[in-house]
Design a protein around this motif. Structure first.
Motif, mmCIF file in Angstrom:
data_model
loop_
_atom_site.group_PDB
_atom_site.id
_atom_site.type_symbol
_atom_site.label_atom_id
_atom_site.label_comp_id
_atom_site.label_asym_id
_atom_site.label_seq_id
_atom_site.Cartn_x
_atom_site.Cartn_y
_atom_site.Cartn_z
ATOM 1 N N MET A 147 -3.296 -7.044 -8.792
ATOM 2 C CA MET A 147 -4.572 -6.329 -8.711
ATOM 3 C C MET A 147 -4.329 -5.049 -7.938
ATOM 4 N N ALA A 148 -5.129 -4.026 -8.217
ATOM 5 C CA ALA A 148 -4.914 -2.769 -7.507
ATOM 6 C C ALA A 148 -6.182 -1.925 -7.466
ATOM 7 N N ILE A 149 -6.195 -1.048 -6.483
ATOM 8 C CA ILE A 149 -7.152 0.054 -6.393
ATOM 9 C C ILE A 149 -6.303 1.317 -6.385
ATOM 10 N N VAL A 150 -6.663 2.270 -7.249
ATOM 11 C CA VAL A 150 -5.918 3.519 -7.394
ATOM 12 C C VAL A 150 -6.890 4.675 -7.221
ATOM 13 N N SER A 151 -6.442 5.712 -6.529
ATOM 14 C CA SER A 151 -7.279 6.900 -6.339
ATOM 15 C C SER A 151 -6.443 8.159 -6.507
ATOM 16 N N SER A 152 -7.113 9.282 -6.641
ATOM 17 C CA SER A 152 -6.436 10.567 -6.799
ATOM 18 C C SER A 152 -5.655 10.933 -5.545
ATOM 19 N N LYS A 153 -4.675 11.806 -5.723
ATOM 20 C CA LYS A 153 -3.849 12.278 -4.614
ATOM 21 C C LYS A 153 -4.726 12.844 -3.497
ATOM 22 N N GLY A 154 -4.414 12.460 -2.274
ATOM 23 C CA GLY A 154 -5.133 12.966 -1.117
ATOM 24 C C GLY A 154 -6.451 12.263 -0.834
ATOM 25 N N THR A 155 -6.811 11.274 -1.666
ATOM 26 C CA THR A 155 -8.082 10.570 -1.478
ATOM 27 C C THR A 155 -7.926 9.344 -0.586
ATOM 28 N N MET A 156 -6.813 8.624 -0.707
ATOM 29 C CA MET A 156 -6.593 7.420 0.100
ATOM 30 C C MET A 156 -5.860 7.807 1.377
ATOM 31 N N SER A 165 0.836 -1.191 0.000
ATOM 32 C CA SER A 165 0.000 0.000 0.000
ATOM 33 C C SER A 165 0.870 1.240 0.000
ATOM 34 N N ASN A 166 0.455 2.214 -0.785
ATOM 35 C CA ASN A 166 1.134 3.491 -0.812
ATOM 36 C C ASN A 166 0.059 4.578 -0.802
ATOM 37 N N PRO A 167 -0.554 4.824 0.370
ATOM 38 C CA PRO A 167 -1.623 5.828 0.441
ATOM 39 C C PRO A 167 -1.189 7.211 -0.023
ATOM 40 N N LYS A 168 0.071 7.560 0.209
ATOM 41 C CA LYS A 168 0.548 8.878 -0.235
ATOM 42 C C LYS A 168 0.452 9.008 -1.752
ATOM 43 N N GLN A 169 0.842 7.948 -2.470
ATOM 44 C CA GLN A 169 0.710 7.963 -3.928
ATOM 45 C C GLN A 169 -0.721 7.661 -4.356
ATOM 46 N N GLY A 170 -1.461 6.921 -3.538
ATOM 47 C CA GLY A 170 -2.862 6.661 -3.840
ATOM 48 C C GLY A 170 -3.167 5.291 -4.404
ATOM 49 N N TYR A 171 -2.428 4.261 -3.960
ATOM 50 C CA TYR A 171 -2.793 2.930 -4.435
ATOM 51 C C TYR A 171 -2.541 1.856 -3.386
ATOM 52 N N ILE A 172 -3.278 0.764 -3.540
ATOM 53 C CA ILE A 172 -3.052 -0.467 -2.798
ATOM 54 C C ILE A 172 -2.997 -1.569 -3.839
ATOM 55 N N SER A 173 -2.024 -2.458 -3.712
ATOM 56 C CA SER A 173 -1.769 -3.462 -4.732
ATOM 57 C C SER A 173 -1.607 -4.836 -4.096
ATOM 58 N N TYR A 174 -1.967 -5.855 -4.857
ATOM 59 C CA TYR A 174 -1.763 -7.235 -4.429
ATOM 60 C C TYR A 174 -1.155 -8.003 -5.600
ATOM 61 N N TRP A 175 0.018 -8.582 -5.384
ATOM 62 C CA TRP A 175 0.699 -9.400 -6.397
ATOM 63 C C TRP A 175 0.771 -10.808 -5.865
ATOM 64 N N TYR A 195 -12.469 5.977 -7.665
ATOM 65 C CA TYR A 195 -11.283 5.135 -7.650
ATOM 66 C C TYR A 195 -11.263 4.304 -8.920
ATOM 67 N N TYR A 196 -10.115 3.726 -9.200
ATOM 68 C CA TYR A 196 -9.934 2.876 -10.363
ATOM 69 C C TYR A 196 -9.485 1.518 -9.858
ATOM 70 N N ALA A 197 -9.980 0.463 -10.468
ATOM 71 C CA ALA A 197 -9.582 -0.896 -10.104
ATOM 72 C C ALA A 197 -9.125 -1.606 -11.367
ATOM 73 N N GLY A 198 -8.097 -2.417 -11.224
ATOM 74 C CA GLY A 198 -7.622 -3.137 -12.391
ATOM 75 C C GLY A 198 -6.715 -4.288 -12.006
ATOM 76 N N PHE A 199 -6.284 -5.011 -13.025
ATOM 77 C CA PHE A 199 -5.399 -6.144 -12.771
ATOM 78 C C PHE A 199 -4.442 -6.322 -13.931
ATOM 79 N N GLY A 200 -3.380 -7.047 -13.671
ATOM 80 C CA GLY A 200 -2.418 -7.421 -14.695
ATOM 81 C C GLY A 200 -2.070 -8.884 -14.529
#
Length: 109
Positions: A32-41, A12-22, A70-75
């Motif tokens: 997989m990840a959830i991404v949000s705008s700066k200051g939102t997470m 997790s990097n709330p300052k950048q605005g994402y949480i990720s799971y590999w 927020y944005y959700a996605g996967f790779g």
């Protein structure tokens, strides 16, 4: 984010605005990840259980004017877009920059 067998890594990097799971997946790997705008997470938490597909990682997101964006996605490693966790998280950092610095187009007559 569903942690499936809970055999991967949550980052997790709330300052950048994402949480990720590999995680490993059969003979490959998934991100997989959830991404949000700066200051939102403003944080995250994990709920862990021994039951498959019931462990999760949650992003704590600010509600503004009754909405959460927020944005959700996967790779998938097999797609050859992201070969490993490092490449996946580099993509997330770039995506965060893009949503925080949108392109503005001004038409001049």
């Amino acid at each position: 984010l569903t942690l499936h067998e809970n055999d991967g890594v949550v980052n997790s990097n709330p300052k950048q605005g994402y949480i990720s799971y590999w995680q490993p997946h059969k003979d490959s790997e998934l991100g997989m990840a959830i991404v949000s705008s700066k200051g939102t997470m403003f944080g995250f938490e994990k709920y862990i259980t021994d039951k498959i597909d019931q462990s999760n990682a949650y992003a704590h997101l600010k509600v503004e004017e009754g909405k959460v964006v927020y944005y959700a996605g996967f790779g998938w490693k097999e797609s050859e877009q992201y070969k490993n966790k490092r490449e996946w998280e580099a993509y997330l950092a770039l995506f965060v920059k893009k949503i925080n610095n949108p392109i503005a187009v001004k038409m001049i007559n």
